[in-house]
Motif scaffolding. Structure first.
Motif, mmCIF file in Angstrom:
data_model
loop_
_atom_site.group_PDB
_atom_site.id
_atom_site.type_symbol
_atom_site.label_atom_id
_atom_site.label_comp_id
_atom_site.label_asym_id
_atom_site.label_seq_id
_atom_site.Cartn_x
_atom_site.Cartn_y
_atom_site.Cartn_z
ATOM 1 N N ASN A 93 0.842 -1.199 0.000
ATOM 2 C CA ASN A 93 0.000 0.000 0.000
ATOM 3 C C ASN A 93 0.879 1.251 0.000
ATOM 4 O O ASN A 93 2.119 1.160 0.039
ATOM 5 N N ALA A 94 0.252 2.413 -0.050
ATOM 6 C CA ALA A 94 1.011 3.660 -0.177
ATOM 7 C C ALA A 94 1.993 3.842 0.977
ATOM 8 O O ALA A 94 3.157 4.200 0.778
ATOM 9 N N LEU A 95 1.524 3.582 2.185
ATOM 10 C CA LEU A 95 2.378 3.736 3.366
ATOM 11 C C LEU A 95 3.578 2.791 3.296
ATOM 12 O O LEU A 95 4.726 3.200 3.562
ATOM 13 N N GLU A 96 3.341 1.559 2.922
ATOM 14 C CA GLU A 96 4.421 0.577 2.839
ATOM 15 C C GLU A 96 5.406 0.913 1.724
ATOM 16 O O GLU A 96 6.614 0.703 1.866
ATOM 17 N N ASN A 97 4.892 1.445 0.604
ATOM 18 C CA ASN A 97 5.769 1.870 -0.492
ATOM 19 C C ASN A 97 6.760 2.924 -0.026
ATOM 20 O O ASN A 97 7.951 2.863 -0.343
ATOM 21 N N VAL A 98 6.264 3.912 0.717
ATOM 22 C CA VAL A 98 7.122 5.019 1.152
ATOM 23 C C VAL A 98 8.085 4.563 2.246
ATOM 24 O O VAL A 98 9.234 5.023 2.308
ATOM 25 N N LYS A 107 18.217 1.301 7.069
ATOM 26 C CA LYS A 107 18.193 0.345 8.186
ATOM 27 C C LYS A 107 17.375 0.861 9.376
ATOM 28 O O LYS A 107 17.702 0.586 10.535
ATOM 29 N N MET A 108 16.305 1.602 9.086
ATOM 30 C CA MET A 108 15.443 2.095 10.154
ATOM 31 C C MET A 108 14.594 0.968 10.732
ATOM 32 O O MET A 108 14.270 0.006 10.038
ATOM 33 N N ARG A 109 14.222 1.121 11.991
ATOM 34 C CA ARG A 109 13.254 0.198 12.576
ATOM 35 C C ARG A 109 11.927 0.369 11.849
ATOM 36 O O ARG A 109 11.587 1.490 11.446
ATOM 37 N N PRO A 110 11.169 -0.711 11.637
ATOM 38 C CA PRO A 110 9.890 -0.592 10.914
ATOM 39 C C PRO A 110 8.985 0.504 11.466
ATOM 40 O O PRO A 110 8.361 1.238 10.700
ATOM 41 N N LYS A 111 8.915 0.627 12.779
ATOM 42 C CA LYS A 111 8.066 1.650 13.385
ATOM 43 C C LYS A 111 8.507 3.049 12.967
ATOM 44 O O LYS A 111 7.677 3.903 12.624
ATOM 45 N N ILE A 116 8.082 7.997 9.354
ATOM 46 C CA ILE A 116 8.622 8.857 8.283
ATOM 47 C C ILE A 116 7.681 8.817 7.076
ATOM 48 O O ILE A 116 7.409 9.844 6.439
ATOM 49 N N ALA A 117 7.183 7.634 6.752
ATOM 50 C CA ALA A 117 6.291 7.490 5.595
ATOM 51 C C ALA A 117 5.011 8.294 5.787
ATOM 52 O O ALA A 117 4.551 8.970 4.858
ATOM 53 N N ARG A 118 4.427 8.221 6.978
ATOM 54 C CA ARG A 118 3.200 8.992 7.238
ATOM 55 C C ARG A 118 3.463 10.496 7.101
ATOM 56 O O ARG A 118 2.640 11.230 6.551
#
Length: 241
Positions: A93-98, A107-111, A116-118
């Protein structure tokens, strides 16, 4: 700054960039205009190291892009590039793409990557579409998603290659508004565009490419409204009428 020094680029026996030199300073917006095949898009790809060059040198903040010792993956974190094709991953989805590049490359933590994506989806006006997949977005929304994805890497420079040319006319404005916002915030940008009115309004300088060379370069309004070179005049008369 970005420094381009006497760069030459060929595809086989066809030389498409013939000794181009220019500088782009921090905070400047430069638009590259000219007919298709004049070398504009190839120039962007050379700046980002996507294409090798045959002669000359390109420096980004003093780092030689094509030197064997240069870590291109590291250097490209300074250079966001957006193409006319959106190139989004359809299964994300858009959030996951960014969030993908900050998570994998930085190498950022997923959270943290999702945060950052939001932030960047909000910047380009896509907060409400965060959970949608690319195929459900309009062309203008997909292009803004591509811009958010590039911005999420926190680049110092943005390169835009005809980002509105594949869009329906009514969708162009929302993408150009995002680019205007970037300019207001001081982003250094090099943009290949056929939108002469936008170049006149939004660029500090315009470079007119013709046959692989810069035929004319200068203040955007001056070059577009009163060009000095006859070839520039001919091109603008054709595209503006």
């Amino acid at each position: 700054m970005i420094e381009i020094r006497n760069v030459r680029k060929s595809f086989g026996n066809h030389e498409v960039i013939k000794g181009v030199s220019l500088e782009v300073k921090k905070g400047e917006v430069l638009c590259l205009i000219g007919a298709s095949g004049s070398g504009k898009s190839t120039m962007l790809q050379c700046i980002n190291g996507l294409e090798p060059i045959q002669a000359g040198e390109i420096l980004v903040d003093g780092i030689s892009v094509h030197a064997k010792s240069t870590d291109l993956n590291l250097l490209r974190q300074k250079l966001g590039i957006v193409f006319q094709q959106y190139n989004a991953f359809p299964h994300l989805n858009a959030l996951e793409n960014v969030a993908l590049a900050p998570r994998i490359v930085r190498k950022m933590r997923p959270k943290d990557a999702l945060e950052i994506a939001r932030e960047h989806l909000d910047y380009v006006g896509l907060s409400a579409q965060a959970e949608q997949y690319p195929t459900s977005l309009s062309g203008g929304q997909q292009q803004r998603l591509a811009i958010a994805r590039a911005l999420a890497m926190k680049p110092d420079y943005m390169l835009f290659d005809e980002v509105t040319s594949a869009l329906d006319p009514e969708l162009v404005g929302e993408v150009l508004d995002t680019i205007r916002k970037l300019r207001t915030n001081g982003m250094t940008m090099i943009m290949v565009t056929h939108d002469i009115a936008f170049a006149r309004e939004s660029a500090d300088r315009v470079a007119f490419f013709d046959g692989g060379v810069i035929c004319e370069i200068g203040d955007a309004r001056q070059v577009i409204t009163a060009p000095n070179k006859e070839r520039t005049q001919q091109f603008l008369q054709r595209v503006l009428h």
